[in-house]
Design a protein around this motif. Structure first.
Motif, PDB file in Angstrom:
ATOM      1  N   TYR A 207       0.808  -1.218   0.000  1.00 57.96           N
ATOM      2  CA  TYR A 207       0.000   0.000   0.000  1.00 57.96           C
ATOM      3  C   TYR A 207       0.846   1.276   0.000  1.00 57.96           C
ATOM      4  CZ  TYR A 207      -3.923  -3.086   0.707  1.00 57.96           C
ATOM      5  OH  TYR A 207      -4.877  -4.073   0.548  1.00 57.96           O
ATOM      6  N   HIS A 208       2.148   1.133  -0.257  1.00 52.67           N
ATOM      7  CA  HIS A 208       3.045   2.290  -0.344  1.00 52.67           C
ATOM      8  C   HIS A 208       2.957   3.142   0.932  1.00 52.67           C
ATOM      9  CE1 HIS A 208       3.467   1.140  -4.522  1.00 52.67           C
ATOM     10  NE2 HIS A 208       2.160   1.191  -4.654  1.00 52.67           N
ATOM     11  N   LEU A 209       3.053   2.465   2.057  1.00 48.64           N
ATOM     12  CA  LEU A 209       2.947   3.121   3.350  1.00 48.64           C
ATOM     13  C   LEU A 209       4.304   3.217   4.035  1.00 48.64           C
ATOM     14  CD1 LEU A 209      -0.193   1.315   4.851  1.00 48.64           C
ATOM     15  CD2 LEU A 209      -0.035   3.761   4.336  1.00 48.64           C
ATOM     16  N   SER A 210       4.455   4.238   4.858  1.00 44.91           N
ATOM     17  CA  SER A 210       5.558   4.253   5.817  1.00 44.91           C
ATOM     18  C   SER A 210       5.395   3.049   6.737  1.00 44.91           C
ATOM     19  CB  SER A 210       5.500   5.552   6.628  1.00 44.91           C
ATOM     20  OG  SER A 210       6.226   5.428   7.835  1.00 44.91           O
ATOM     21  N   ASP A 211       6.479   2.607   7.377  1.00 40.90           N
ATOM     22  CA  ASP A 211       6.343   1.462   8.284  1.00 40.90           C
ATOM     23  C   ASP A 211       5.691   1.852   9.609  1.00 40.90           C
ATOM     24  OD1 ASP A 211       8.440   2.924   9.310  1.00 40.90           O
ATOM     25  OD2 ASP A 211       9.664   1.185   9.824  1.00 40.90           O
ATOM     26  N   ARG A 212       5.467   3.158   9.823  1.00 36.87           N
ATOM     27  CA  ARG A 212       4.815   3.633  11.048  1.00 36.87           C
ATOM     28  C   ARG A 212       3.534   4.374  10.672  1.00 36.87           C
ATOM     29  NH1 ARG A 212       6.948   6.847  14.874  1.00 36.87           N
ATOM     30  NH2 ARG A 212       6.701   5.376  16.590  1.00 36.87           N
ATOM     31  N   PHE A 213       2.417   3.912  11.211  1.00 35.18           N
ATOM     32  CA  PHE A 213       1.128   4.553  10.935  1.00 35.18           C
ATOM     33  C   PHE A 213       0.097   4.055  11.946  1.00 35.18           C
ATOM     34  CE2 PHE A 213       1.480   0.693   8.432  1.00 35.18           C
ATOM     35  CZ  PHE A 213       0.279   0.039   8.649  1.00 35.18           C
ATOM     36  N   PHE A 214      -0.894   4.876  12.207  1.00 39.55           N
ATOM     37  CA  PHE A 214      -2.102   4.422  12.888  1.00 39.55           C
ATOM     38  C   PHE A 214      -3.033   3.855  11.822  1.00 39.55           C
ATOM     39  CE2 PHE A 214      -0.517   7.606  15.840  1.00 39.55           C
ATOM     40  CZ  PHE A 214      -0.783   7.053  17.085  1.00 39.55           C
ATOM     41  N   TYR A 215      -3.912   2.948  12.242  1.00 35.19           N
ATOM     42  CA  TYR A 215      -4.814   2.319  11.268  1.00 35.19           C
ATOM     43  C   TYR A 215      -6.256   2.464  11.726  1.00 35.19           C
ATOM     44  CZ  TYR A 215      -6.842  -1.265   8.195  1.00 35.19           C
ATOM     45  OH  TYR A 215      -7.595  -1.930   7.272  1.00 35.19           O
ATOM     46  N   THR A 216      -7.083   2.971  10.795  1.00 36.90           N
ATOM     47  CA  THR A 216      -8.517   3.147  11.059  1.00 36.90           C
ATOM     48  C   THR A 216      -9.310   2.396  10.005  1.00 36.90           C
ATOM     49  OG1 THR A 216      -8.160   5.325  12.062  1.00 36.90           O
ATOM     50  CG2 THR A 216     -10.386   4.844  11.279  1.00 36.90           C
ATOM     51  N   PRO A 217      -9.786   1.183  10.316  1.00 36.26           N
ATOM     52  CA  PRO A 217     -10.567   0.408   9.340  1.00 36.26           C
ATOM     53  C   PRO A 217     -12.071   0.615   9.523  1.00 36.26           C
ATOM     54  CG  PRO A 217      -9.911  -1.005  11.156  1.00 36.26           C
ATOM     55  CD  PRO A 217      -9.413   0.374  11.493  1.00 36.26           C
ATOM     56  N   ASN A 218     -12.534   1.837   9.290  1.00 38.68           N
ATOM     57  CA  ASN A 218     -13.954   2.170   9.431  1.00 38.68           C
ATOM     58  C   ASN A 218     -14.602   2.382   8.070  1.00 38.68           C
ATOM     59  OD1 ASN A 218     -13.972   2.134  12.217  1.00 38.68           O
ATOM     60  ND2 ASN A 218     -13.849   4.350  12.462  1.00 38.68           N
ATOM     61  N   GLN A 219     -15.916   2.166   8.026  1.00 37.46           N
ATOM     62  CA  GLN A 219     -16.659   2.618   6.859  1.00 37.46           C
ATOM     63  C   GLN A 219     -16.494   4.130   6.741  1.00 37.46           C
ATOM     64  OE1 GLN A 219     -17.535   0.008   5.356  1.00 37.46           O
ATOM     65  NE2 GLN A 219     -19.337  -1.027   6.160  1.00 37.46           N
ATOM     66  N   PHE A 220     -16.546   4.633   5.524  1.00 38.45           N
ATOM     67  CA  PHE A 220     -16.444   6.076   5.339  1.00 38.45           C
ATOM     68  C   PHE A 220     -17.842   6.694   5.468  1.00 38.45           C
ATOM     69  CE2 PHE A 220     -12.529   4.565   3.327  1.00 38.45           C
ATOM     70  CZ  PHE A 220     -11.607   5.386   3.963  1.00 38.45           C
ATOM     71  N   TRP A 221     -18.279   6.773   6.714  1.00 38.37           N
ATOM     72  CA  TRP A 221     -19.563   7.362   7.076  1.00 38.37           C
ATOM     73  C   TRP A 221     -19.298   8.550   7.984  1.00 38.37           C
ATOM     74  CZ3 TRP A 221     -22.256   2.151   8.732  1.00 38.37           C
ATOM     75  CH2 TRP A 221     -22.463   1.360   7.581  1.00 38.37           C
ATOM     76  N   ALA A 222     -20.184   9.537   7.966  1.00 40.30           N
ATOM     77  CA  ALA A 222     -19.927  10.799   8.668  1.00 40.30           C
ATOM     78  C   ALA A 222     -19.676  10.594  10.158  1.00 40.30           C
ATOM     79  CB  ALA A 222     -21.086  11.764   8.439  1.00 40.30           C
ATOM     80  N   HIS A 223     -20.445   9.720  10.803  1.00 39.05           N
ATOM     81  CA  HIS A 223     -20.297   9.592  12.259  1.00 39.05           C
ATOM     82  C   HIS A 223     -19.017   8.836  12.654  1.00 39.05           C
ATOM     83  CE1 HIS A 223     -22.138   5.594  11.554  1.00 39.05           C
ATOM     84  NE2 HIS A 223     -21.544   5.248  12.677  1.00 39.05           N
ATOM     85  N   LYS A 224     -18.301   8.300  11.668  1.00 40.90           N
ATOM     86  CA  LYS A 224     -17.026   7.638  11.986  1.00 40.90           C
ATOM     87  C   LYS A 224     -15.909   8.647  12.264  1.00 40.90           C
ATOM     88  CE  LYS A 224     -18.537   3.379  11.483  1.00 40.90           C
ATOM     89  NZ  LYS A 224     -18.606   2.419  12.609  1.00 40.90           N
ATOM     90  N   ASN A 225     -16.172   9.928  12.005  1.00 39.47           N
ATOM     91  CA  ASN A 225     -15.341  11.013  12.531  1.00 39.47           C
ATOM     92  C   ASN A 225     -14.005  11.202  11.811  1.00 39.47           C
ATOM     93  OD1 ASN A 225     -16.001  12.987  14.363  1.00 39.47           O
ATOM     94  ND2 ASN A 225     -15.101  11.972  16.139  1.00 39.47           N
ATOM     95  N   HIS A 226     -13.934  10.878  10.519  1.00 39.52           N
ATOM     96  CA  HIS A 226     -12.691  11.091   9.783  1.00 39.52           C
ATOM     97  C   HIS A 226     -12.309  12.572   9.735  1.00 39.52           C
ATOM     98  CE1 HIS A 226     -14.077   7.153   8.229  1.00 39.52           C
ATOM     99  NE2 HIS A 226     -12.791   6.878   8.130  1.00 39.52           N
ATOM    100  N   HIS A 227     -13.307  13.454   9.645  1.00 38.19           N
ATOM    101  CA  HIS A 227     -13.005  14.885   9.587  1.00 38.19           C
ATOM    102  C   HIS A 227     -12.335  15.355  10.879  1.00 38.19           C
ATOM    103  CE1 HIS A 227     -14.591  16.281   5.733  1.00 38.19           C
ATOM    104  NE2 HIS A 227     -15.582  15.411   5.872  1.00 38.19           N
ATOM    105  N   ARG A 228     -12.716  14.764  12.010  1.00 40.32           N
ATOM    106  CA  ARG A 228     -12.080  15.123  13.276  1.00 40.32           C
ATOM    107  C   ARG A 228     -10.606  14.689  13.270  1.00 40.32           C
ATOM    108  NH1 ARG A 228     -14.628  18.379  15.252  1.00 40.32           N
ATOM    109  NH2 ARG A 228     -16.388  17.350  16.277  1.00 40.32           N
ATOM    110  N   VAL A 229     -10.329  13.552  12.677  1.00 46.26           N
ATOM    111  CA  VAL A 229      -8.940  13.098  12.565  1.00 46.26           C
ATOM    112  C   VAL A 229      -8.141  14.074  11.703  1.00 46.26           C
ATOM    113  CG1 VAL A 229      -7.429  11.238  11.765  1.00 46.26           C
ATOM    114  CG2 VAL A 229      -9.598  10.685  12.900  1.00 46.26           C
ATOM    115  N   LEU A 230      -8.739  14.527  10.595  1.00 45.88           N
ATOM    116  CA  LEU A 230      -8.072  15.494   9.733  1.00 45.88           C
ATOM    117  C   LEU A 230      -7.760  16.780  10.504  1.00 45.88           C
ATOM    118  CD1 LEU A 230      -7.042  16.470   6.985  1.00 45.88           C
ATOM    119  CD2 LEU A 230      -9.413  17.101   6.409  1.00 45.88           C
ATOM    120  N   GLU A 231      -8.714  17.268  11.283  1.00 44.27           N
ATOM    121  CA  GLU A 231      -8.461  18.454  12.108  1.00 44.27           C
ATOM    122  C   GLU A 231      -7.289  18.208  13.063  1.00 44.27           C
ATOM    123  OE1 GLU A 231     -11.913  20.550  13.940  1.00 44.27           O
ATOM    124  OE2 GLU A 231     -13.068  18.933  13.007  1.00 44.27           O
ATOM    125  N   ALA A 232      -7.304  17.063  13.723  1.00 44.56           N
ATOM    126  CA  ALA A 232      -6.270  16.759  14.716  1.00 44.56           C
ATOM    127  C   ALA A 232      -4.881  16.699  14.088  1.00 44.56           C
ATOM    128  CB  ALA A 232      -6.604  15.446  15.417  1.00 44.56           C
TER     129      ALA A 232
END
Length: 399
Positions: A207-232
């Motif tokens: 997946y062309h990733l760095s070897d260090r990352f957090f992983y969020t395997p959620n559906q892309f639905w509004a209440h899953k809070n991806h926008h809050r992660v982007l803000e953070a």
């Protein structure tokens, strides 16, 4: 004398509801950990025996075939006619009830009411009350339909299976007349054979990733809070630490079809595509290796009934950073770290702190604990569920 095993009928399950299909698989995996005499026989109700035959061995042991189009039709008309002439009362028996009786069902479990199942004990399942917590995700008509469906299950069931104390509390608030029926049955996620056999670092190349990352395997639905992660990630603690979050999941939400595109646009505008990495939908066989390679599972959701990702992390042996929902605290993953669900700065600080002290790849200590405890946890899930089903059968006999 041979011991008769409990026979559990499972209501039909749509191919479109992956959560429901997965729950049936979790149940089946949990039952398989029990000694043979304790293990129930499961049967999947089907109106299409040819189409559902492939589900035997996946969702259930056997099929309970009901002739297509005949659900709810009465049988024994001659008997009823004779009864009418003789003055004796005879109750009509539907084809659904007859099929369940012929199969020997001790109880019926599912998320829909079977008014034609007769006296067969009904164990209802309401996974959560999302519509009451995130009403913006539903149209008024959609919320009303879900509420009415939940009400029908709550009022019709002999026993109600709730996945958490949090869901049970919602039931008591929304349907107080059904609160006494609730039994908390917390599901447990199994691990596939061989999950620990291979170094998970291969996912970084895949997946062309760095070897260090957090992983969020959620559906892309509004209440899953991806926008809050982007803000953070844009705030100083996480930005300065260089935190990376990789996200996977189904990009389509029929209730909010523009959400994923809007999220991608927001990430691009912020210049954060290399920090909030969108993997999109990944094969199921890649989810656990991604989790295992990550520094931690990140679960930022604003609502859950009992989160599958956290359960998988517990069973796998991976640390968790999660929003401080009551249900996430109830799930209590080993070494869990929590942030205030609506506070992006708090999330940014927690991301930076876990990033600084955490390491990618397998956590030998957590994995050893997870492997040692998984069988007992799954057996407990199976037994608590079967206790609820047997209680429903006992209550029905006393009706």
């Amino acid at each position: 004398m041979s011991h008769r095993r409990f026979r559990l009928a499972l209501g039909p399950m749509s191919e479109q509801w992956t959560g429901g299909l997965e729950y049936y698989r979790l149940l089946r995996a949990a039952f398989a950990t029990l000694p043979e005499p304790e293990r129930p026989v499961t049967g999947l109700i089907s109106w299409d025996d040819a189409g559902d035959a492939r589900r035997v061995g996946d969702l259930a042991d056997e099929l309970i075939v009901i002739p297509a189009g005949s659900s709810g039709l009465s049988l024994g008309r001659r008997a009823l006619n004779r009864a009418g002439r003789s003055g004796l009362p005879v109750r009509a028996v539907s084809t659904t009830e007859k099929a369940l009786r012929d199969w020997g069902a001790d109880a019926l479990f599912g998320t829909q009411v079977f008014p034609d199942a007769g006296p067969v004990p009904f164990v209802g399942w309401i996974p959560d009350f999302q519509y009451a917590h995130v009403p913006e995700a539903y149209s008024p008509e959609g919320a009303a339909r879900v509420h009415d469906s939940s009400a029908a299950i709550a009022l019709s069931a002999d026993v109600l299976v709730m996945s958490s104390e949090a869901v049970k509390a919602d039931l008591a608030r929304l349907f107080p007349e059904a609160a006494a029926k609730a039994r908390v049955v917390r599901f447990v996620s199994p691990m596939p054979d061989g999950i620990y056999d291979r170094d998970p670092a291969w996912v970084c190349d895949e997946y062309h990733l760095s070897d260090r990352f957090f992983y969020t395997p959620n559906q892309f639905w509004a209440h899953k809070n991806h926008h809050r992660v982007l803000e953070a990630l844009q705030m100083e603690p996480a930005r300065e630490a260089g935190v990376i979050v990789a996200c996977s999941g189904n990009a389509h939400d029929s209730r909010n079809p523009t959400f994923f595109g809007e999220l991608l646009a927001a990430i691009a505008r912020a210049g954060m595509r290399d920090r909030l990495v969108m993997l999109g939908y990944v094969p199921r066989a890649h989810v656990l290796p991604l989790m295992r390679q990550s520094i931690a599972l990140l679960q930022p959701s604003r609502f859950e009934g009992w989160n599958t990702g956290i359960e998988e992390a517990k069973s796998l042996g991976k640390s968790v950073l999660a929003s401080d929902l009551p249900v996430h605290l109830e799930q209590d993953p080993p070494g869990g770290v929590y942030f205030r669900v609506d506070d992006p700065h708090d999330l940014s600080e927690r991301l930076a702190a876990v990033w600084a002290r955490g390491r990618s790849g397998p956590d030998n200590e957590l994995e050893a604990h997870a492997r040692a405890s998984l069988s007992q946890r799954m057996q407990s899930f199976a037994r608590v569920f079967l206790d609820a089903a047997r209680e429903a059968a006992s209550l029905a006999r006393r009706r």
